[in-house]
Design a protein around this motif. Structure first.
Motif, mmCIF file in Angstrom:
data_model
loop_
_atom_site.group_PDB
_atom_site.id
_atom_site.type_symbol
_atom_site.label_atom_id
_atom_site.label_comp_id
_atom_site.label_asym_id
_atom_site.label_seq_id
_atom_site.Cartn_x
_atom_site.Cartn_y
_atom_site.Cartn_z
ATOM 1 N N LEU A 237 -6.817 -7.132 -7.258
ATOM 2 C CA LEU A 237 -6.685 -6.615 -5.903
ATOM 3 C C LEU A 237 -7.273 -5.223 -5.757
ATOM 4 C CD1 LEU A 237 -3.041 -7.783 -5.065
ATOM 5 C CD2 LEU A 237 -5.204 -8.972 -4.678
ATOM 6 N N GLY A 238 -7.760 -4.656 -6.842
ATOM 7 C CA GLY A 238 -8.359 -3.324 -6.778
ATOM 8 C C GLY A 238 -7.324 -2.222 -6.925
ATOM 9 N N ASN A 239 -7.807 -0.996 -6.825
ATOM 10 C CA ASN A 239 -6.956 0.182 -6.962
ATOM 11 C C ASN A 239 -6.902 0.965 -5.658
ATOM 12 O OD1 ASN A 239 -6.642 -0.444 -9.702
ATOM 13 N ND2 ASN A 239 -8.375 0.842 -10.298
ATOM 14 N N SER A 240 -5.824 1.677 -5.478
ATOM 15 C CA SER A 240 -5.688 2.545 -4.316
ATOM 16 C C SER A 240 -6.639 3.730 -4.457
ATOM 17 C CB SER A 240 -4.247 3.037 -4.186
ATOM 18 O OG SER A 240 -4.142 4.104 -3.281
ATOM 19 N N TYR A 241 -7.325 4.079 -3.359
ATOM 20 C CA TYR A 241 -8.206 5.234 -3.370
ATOM 21 C C TYR A 241 -7.416 6.536 -3.482
ATOM 22 C CZ TYR A 241 -12.269 2.458 -1.923
ATOM 23 O OH TYR A 241 -13.295 1.564 -1.874
ATOM 24 N N VAL A 242 -6.185 6.529 -3.025
ATOM 25 C CA VAL A 242 -5.384 7.758 -2.987
ATOM 26 C C VAL A 242 -4.660 7.997 -4.305
ATOM 27 C CG1 VAL A 242 -3.462 8.934 -1.839
ATOM 28 C CG2 VAL A 242 -5.103 7.612 -0.491
ATOM 29 N N THR A 243 -3.929 6.997 -4.783
ATOM 30 C CA THR A 243 -3.135 7.162 -6.002
ATOM 31 C C THR A 243 -3.879 6.751 -7.262
ATOM 32 O OG1 THR A 243 -2.166 4.937 -5.831
ATOM 33 C CG2 THR A 243 -1.058 6.732 -4.656
ATOM 34 N N GLY A 244 -4.887 5.882 -7.096
ATOM 35 C CA GLY A 244 -5.609 5.388 -8.263
ATOM 36 C C GLY A 244 -4.884 4.282 -8.998
ATOM 37 N N ARG A 245 -3.689 3.918 -8.547
ATOM 38 C CA ARG A 245 -2.916 2.872 -9.207
ATOM 39 C C ARG A 245 -3.361 1.499 -8.733
ATOM 40 N NH1 ARG A 245 3.331 3.456 -8.759
ATOM 41 N NH2 ARG A 245 3.060 1.639 -10.117
ATOM 42 N N PRO A 246 -3.213 0.469 -9.579
ATOM 43 C CA PRO A 246 -3.533 -0.896 -9.145
ATOM 44 C C PRO A 246 -2.644 -1.314 -7.975
ATOM 45 C CG PRO A 246 -3.352 -0.779 -11.541
ATOM 46 C CD PRO A 246 -2.860 0.532 -11.010
ATOM 47 N N ILE A 247 -3.259 -1.895 -6.958
ATOM 48 C CA ILE A 247 -2.497 -2.326 -5.789
ATOM 49 C C ILE A 247 -1.500 -3.420 -6.164
ATOM 50 C CG2 ILE A 247 -2.695 -3.341 -3.483
ATOM 51 C CD1 ILE A 247 -5.408 -2.045 -3.235
ATOM 52 N N ALA A 248 -1.865 -4.264 -7.125
ATOM 53 C CA ALA A 248 -0.973 -5.344 -7.551
ATOM 54 C C ALA A 248 0.348 -4.797 -8.079
ATOM 55 C CB ALA A 248 -1.658 -6.202 -8.616
ATOM 56 N N ASP A 249 0.297 -3.656 -8.782
ATOM 57 C CA ASP A 249 1.537 -3.050 -9.293
ATOM 58 C C ASP A 249 2.426 -2.576 -8.146
ATOM 59 O OD1 ASP A 249 0.540 -3.548 -11.773
ATOM 60 O OD2 ASP A 249 -0.029 -1.471 -12.208
#
Length: 320
Positions: A82-94
């Motif tokens: 699902l990619g990563n958040s541009y803001v936090t850098g964390r995986p969106i799936a998490d």
């Protein structure tokens, strides 16, 4: 055949979700350059390094044509990325694995509360049509339907704090860790959203019951000497339940919007608060996933509603 009807609905729903995701994908990129936002943020008077922006654009694949980016996004969905958040850098799936269960819990419990409130009141209002008590019920829920969920949530919070001196525990405790504390944290949001949802549902139940009461088979049942309770619960409610359930499924969008409002009002870390923050920060990958989840939820719930309604009303199975 009804199965063919469901297949057509599923394919049509898939097409709608795909188109909605595509248009949101295009529009959010027109709104601004994600690479520039990542490098410089959203503040004012910020000096942006063009070389750094170009580097970020290449790292994220934003230098490729939009159609290529879109199909890359879709391929990631198929493979589970699902990619990563541009803001936090964390995986969106998490993020979704933590927030999605809470949002689903609030949504279903709120709809359940709405049915508990609306079903007896809607039935009572229809059976006592034209009487003073029925008028009071209608006026009460006309007023309730005009109250915004966020305003009602704040009002309930203030009232509970001032009258009872109680405030819900902060944060979120999983139900597996402490069920009592978890229920205290979600009780007010569920009650508030359920009350707001019940305001519209009670009117639909009333109209559905009134329509069934005018059917000839109800007059026949009464002419046979059946008890009024038997007529109401065996014949009236059974025939009024299917269209009411369909109405409940069709307002999934309103339900999900209400979940966003109560999660933001009560500061609950669900999908609603997550998506609101993503819009405020222009976190484009999260916004894309939000549209995908909301659209898919709408399609799935409406398909399930069609199946349940077909079980309640055999005439629906004859749809071609």
């Amino acid at each position: 055949m009804f199965v063919q009807y469901l297949i057509r609905r599923a394919l049509g729903g898939f097409a709608v979700v795909l188109l909605a995701t595509f248009f949101v994908f295009i529009f959010i990129r027109i709104a601004g350059d994600p690479a520039a936002l990542i490098v410089g943020g959203t503040g004012e008077n910020i000096t942006i390094n063009p070389q750094r922006v170009e580097q970020v654009r290449q790292e994220l694949g934003l230098d490729k044509p939009l159609i290529v980016q879109f199909f890359t996004f879709l391929s990631g969905l198929v493979t589970g990325g699902l990619g990563n958040s541009y803001v936090t850098g964390r995986p969106i799936a998490d993020e979704l694995s933590v927030r999605l269960p809470l949002t689903i819990e609030i949504a279903f419990l709120s709809e359940f509360v709405a049915w508990i409130i609306a079903l007896p009141l809607g039935l009572f209002s229809a059976l006592r049509r034209g009487r003073f008590t029925e008028g009071l019920t209608r006026v009460f829920f006309f007023i309730a339907s005009a109250i915004p969920a966020y305003w009602l949530g704040l009002l309930v919070l203030i009232a509970v704090l001032l009258i009872f001196g109680w405030r819900p525990p902060l944060g979120l405790v999983p139900p597996t860790q402490n069920l009592a504390v978890h229920l205290q944290q979600i009780a007010l949001p569920v009650v508030v959203l359920g009350f707001v949802l019940a305001a519209g549902l009670v009117r639909f139940i009333r109209n559905a019951v009134l329509e069934v009461l005018q059917e000839p088979f109800i007059q026949v049942a009464r002419a046979k000497g059946l008890a009024e309770s038997t007529v109401v619960f065996r014949h009236v409610l059974r025939n009024a339940f299917a269209p009411t359930l369909a109405f409940s499924g069709l307002r999934v969008g309103f339900l999900l919007g209400g979940v966003v409002i109560v999660e933001t009002t009560f500061n609950l870390p669900g999908l609603g608060l997550f998506f609101v923050d993503a819009v405020a920060r222009r976190d484009f990958p999260v916004i894309q996933i939000a549209v995908l989840i909301l659209g898919t939820s709408f399609v799935i719930i409406n398909l399930l509603t069609d199946i349940v309604c077909s079980l309640l009303d055999p005439r629906l199975r004859e749809r071609g």
